[in-house]
Enzyme design. Structure first.
Site, PDB file in Angstrom:
ATOM      1  N   CYS A 233       0.823  -1.224   0.000  1.00  0.00           N
ATOM      2  CA  CYS A 233       0.000   0.000   0.000  1.00  0.00           C
ATOM      3  C   CYS A 233       0.851   1.266   0.000  1.00  0.00           C
ATOM      4  O   CYS A 233       0.343   2.356  -0.257  1.00  0.00           O
ATOM      5  CB  CYS A 233      -0.946  -0.002   1.191  1.00  0.00           C
TER       6      CYS A 233
ATOM      7  N   ASN B 128     -10.206  -0.024   0.364  1.00  0.00           N
ATOM      8  CA  ASN B 128      -8.740   0.043   0.341  1.00  0.00           C
ATOM      9  C   ASN B 128      -8.234  -0.499  -1.002  1.00  0.00           C
ATOM     10  O   ASN B 128      -8.342  -1.691  -1.266  1.00  0.00           O
ATOM     11  CB  ASN B 128      -8.186  -0.779   1.511  1.00  0.00           C
TER      12      ASN B 128
ATOM     13  N   HIS C 126      -3.469   7.265   3.058  1.00  0.00           N
ATOM     14  CA  HIS C 126      -3.894   5.983   2.487  1.00  0.00           C
ATOM     15  C   HIS C 126      -5.269   5.639   3.056  1.00  0.00           C
ATOM     16  O   HIS C 126      -5.487   5.715   4.271  1.00  0.00           O
ATOM     17  CB  HIS C 126      -2.861   4.926   2.846  1.00  0.00           C
TER      18      HIS C 126
HETATM   19  C1  LIG Z   1     -10.000  -5.230   9.982  1.00  0.00           C
HETATM   20  C2  LIG Z   1     -10.642  -4.266  10.925  1.00  0.00           C
HETATM   21  C3  LIG Z   1     -11.669  -3.408  10.205  1.00  0.00           C
HETATM   22  C4  LIG Z   1     -11.335  -5.026  12.031  1.00  0.00           C
HETATM   23  O1  LIG Z   1     -11.921  -4.127  12.935  1.00  0.00           O
HETATM   24  P1  LIG Z   1     -11.704  -4.327  14.506  1.00  0.00           P
HETATM   25  O2  LIG Z   1     -12.535  -3.339  15.178  1.00  0.00           O
HETATM   26  O3  LIG Z   1     -10.221  -4.282  14.755  1.00  0.00           O
HETATM   27  O4  LIG Z   1     -12.277  -5.749  14.715  1.00  0.00           O
HETATM   28  P2  LIG Z   1     -11.547  -7.022  15.325  1.00  0.00           P
HETATM   29  O5  LIG Z   1     -10.515  -7.510  14.358  1.00  0.00           O
HETATM   30  O6  LIG Z   1     -11.087  -6.682  16.710  1.00  0.00           O
HETATM   31  O7  LIG Z   1     -12.722  -8.005  15.367  1.00  0.00           O
HETATM   32  C5  LIG Z   1     -13.839  -7.749  16.182  1.00  0.00           C
HETATM   33  C6  LIG Z   1     -14.883  -8.795  15.859  1.00  0.00           C
HETATM   34  O8  LIG Z   1     -15.467  -8.469  14.606  1.00  0.00           O
HETATM   35  C7  LIG Z   1     -15.444  -9.640  13.797  1.00  0.00           C
HETATM   36  N1  LIG Z   1     -15.359  -9.270  12.395  1.00  0.00           N
HETATM   37  C8  LIG Z   1     -14.260  -9.138  11.630  1.00  0.00           C
HETATM   38  N2  LIG Z   1     -14.624  -8.789  10.377  1.00  0.00           N
HETATM   39  C9  LIG Z   1     -15.962  -8.703  10.385  1.00  0.00           C
HETATM   40  C10 LIG Z   1     -16.908  -8.390   9.400  1.00  0.00           C
HETATM   41  N3  LIG Z   1     -16.555  -8.087   8.149  1.00  0.00           N
HETATM   42  N4  LIG Z   1     -18.215  -8.370   9.749  1.00  0.00           N
HETATM   43  C11 LIG Z   1     -18.611  -8.662  10.982  1.00  0.00           C
HETATM   44  N5  LIG Z   1     -17.756  -8.984  11.966  1.00  0.00           N
HETATM   45  C12 LIG Z   1     -16.454  -9.003  11.667  1.00  0.00           C
HETATM   46  C13 LIG Z   1     -14.250 -10.421  14.268  1.00  0.00           C
HETATM   47  O9  LIG Z   1     -14.354 -11.765  13.899  1.00  0.00           O
HETATM   48  C14 LIG Z   1     -14.315 -10.199  15.744  1.00  0.00           C
HETATM   49  O10 LIG Z   1     -15.255 -11.079  16.282  1.00  0.00           O
HETATM   50  P3  LIG Z   1     -14.988 -11.804  17.702  1.00  0.00           P
HETATM   51  O11 LIG Z   1     -14.889 -10.656  18.687  1.00  0.00           O
HETATM   52  O12 LIG Z   1     -16.191 -12.642  17.868  1.00  0.00           O
HETATM   53  O13 LIG Z   1     -13.706 -12.527  17.536  1.00  0.00           O
HETATM   54  C15 LIG Z   1      -9.582  -3.330  11.566  1.00  0.00           C
HETATM   55  O14 LIG Z   1      -8.787  -4.063  12.446  1.00  0.00           O
HETATM   56  C16 LIG Z   1      -8.696  -2.685  10.555  1.00  0.00           C
HETATM   57  O15 LIG Z   1      -9.134  -1.864   9.750  1.00  0.00           O
HETATM   58  N6  LIG Z   1      -7.397  -2.989  10.606  1.00  0.00           N
HETATM   59  C17 LIG Z   1      -6.447  -2.403   9.703  1.00  0.00           C
HETATM   60  C18 LIG Z   1      -6.588  -3.070   8.374  1.00  0.00           C
HETATM   61  C19 LIG Z   1      -5.795  -2.379   7.348  1.00  0.00           C
HETATM   62  O16 LIG Z   1      -5.754  -1.184   7.293  1.00  0.00           O
HETATM   63  N7  LIG Z   1      -5.182  -3.163   6.479  1.00  0.00           N
HETATM   64  C20 LIG Z   1      -4.486  -2.710   5.351  1.00  0.00           C
HETATM   65  C21 LIG Z   1      -3.326  -1.915   5.729  1.00  0.00           C
HETATM   66  S1  LIG Z   1      -2.659  -1.301   4.292  1.00  0.00           S
END
Ligand SMILES: CC(C)(COP(=O)(O)OP(=O)(O)OC[C@H]1O[C@@H](n2cnc3c(N)ncnc32)[C@H](O)[C@@H]1OP(=O)(O)O)[C@@H](O)C(=O)NCCC(=O)NCCS
Length: 322
Positions: free
Chosen positions: A112, A279, A249
């Protein structure tokens, strides 16, 4: 002394819109979860266009915007992790499609952060005096490498392209560019490659997809964004009051929101289009810069900062007078 400036920008996204409601039918998720946890409402997914097709359309628009003779381009860099083929590179395919003269053309992979890496490389190659006009592109069809059975990733990633034409300048309009990589956290965001062939036999091979530890990547991204902004300000001798817009980003609206609070910089001056595109990895920054210009949020003479971060882990940014 030779410096670099932006001559033109362009972007392109595939026409097929996939909404959160569409994804509800594929994985266990909800529109409400995706909106509140990421800020994404819809994204573009390519049906029949490859990365080179998206890159081509963005490049045509950037060349038109720059009002230059394409013959004058002597450097072409494409940042992508989703090239049509391992080889030839998208850059070399574009040399032919854009009818450019034989030139230095290569692809880079810094995930990215790829476009900011391309900007840094092109900036330094132009400043060296060896090159005069660069076309740099970030283009991705991330849908190819996304597992649409994995709700942790498939709601985030999407397709698009952005391009920029750079030329020489007597004053430093691209004031500072920084790029970094640190591999000790590579396991947080990766995609497997081809397996080695033990005993010269072809092993069973399952298509690889993006794997991500979202919460850990979130922590990294939200700390690195304000850090890069402060580094660029310090290196260029500017303060936040001088900055008209930050184009980060587009990975998660909460990362941008958190950075705005840490920096005490107004959220309305942090450009976002993640709601419409998700993204798009290396395409995210040039797509956002181009849209900010088209929407009149970035005007000639404005000072802006762009920051990117991603797999590697990689990160970087630039402070630019448009
Ligand atoms: C991926 C992301 C959106 C997840 O959000 P979060 O608030 O951190 O959520 P978590 O990973 O802590 O997961 C919380 C819960 O939501 C669930 N969950 C994950 N994706 C889900 C979805 N699409 N829909 C519903 N629930 C979801 C998880 O399984 C977890 O459930 P659990 O508590 O029963 O285990 C977030 O972590 C994020 O944006 N991270 C950075 C990703 C990124 O920028 N990547 C590219 C970098 S270039």
């Amino acid at each position: 002394m030779i410096y670099t400036k932006i001559l033109g920008t362009g972007s392109y996204v595939p026409s097929h819109v996939v909404t959160n409601t569409d994804l509800e039918k594929i994985v266990e998720t909800s529109d409400a979860w995706i909106r509140s946890r990421t800020g994404i409402e819809s994204r573009r997914i390519s049906v029949d266009e490859q990365t080179s097709d998206l890159a081509y359309e963005a490049a045509i628009r950037a060349i038109e915007d720059a009002q230059i003779d394409p013959e004058t381009i002597d450097l072409l860099i494409v940042a992508t992790v989703t090239a049509d083929h391992p080889f030839p590179g998208v850059s070399q395919m574009l040399q032919r499609r854009l009818n450019l003269k034989p030139l230095t053309a290569f692809d880079i992979n810094a995930a990215c952060t790829g476009f900011v890496y391309a900007l840094n490389i092109a900036d330094k190659m132009i400043m060296s005096g060896a090159f005069h006009r660069a076309l740099i592109i970030g283009a991705e069809t991330l849908s190819k490498i996304t597992d649409f059975e994995d709700r942790n990733t498939c709601v985030l990633f999407a397709d698009g392209a952005g391009a920029m034409v750079l030329g020489t300048s007597e004053v430093p309009q691209i004031k500072q560019v920084v790029t970094y990589a640190k591999g000790d956290l590579e396991h947080l965001l990766l995609m497997d490659g081809y397996p080695l062939k033990k005993d010269l036999k072809t092993p069973d091979f399952k298509l690889p997809f993006i794997q991500m530890q979202g919460a850990e990547v979130f922590k990294f991204a939200s700390s690195v964004l304000p850090t890069v902004v402060n580094e660029l300000l310090e290196k260029s001798g500017h303060t936040l009051e001088d900055i008209d817009l930050i184009v980060a980003h587009q990975a998660n609206l909460r990362i941008i929101d958190k950075a705005s609070r840490i920096l005490k910089f107004p959220l309305e001056k942090m450009y976002t289009n993640i709601d419409r595109y998700g993204n798009t990895s290396a395409a995210s920054v040039p797509l956002a810069i181009d849209e900010a210009i088209r929407e009149g949020k970035l005007k000639k003479g404005d000072l802006f900062i762009t920051v990117a971060f991603g797999a590697g882990l990689t990160w970087g940014g630039a402070i630019i007078e448009y």
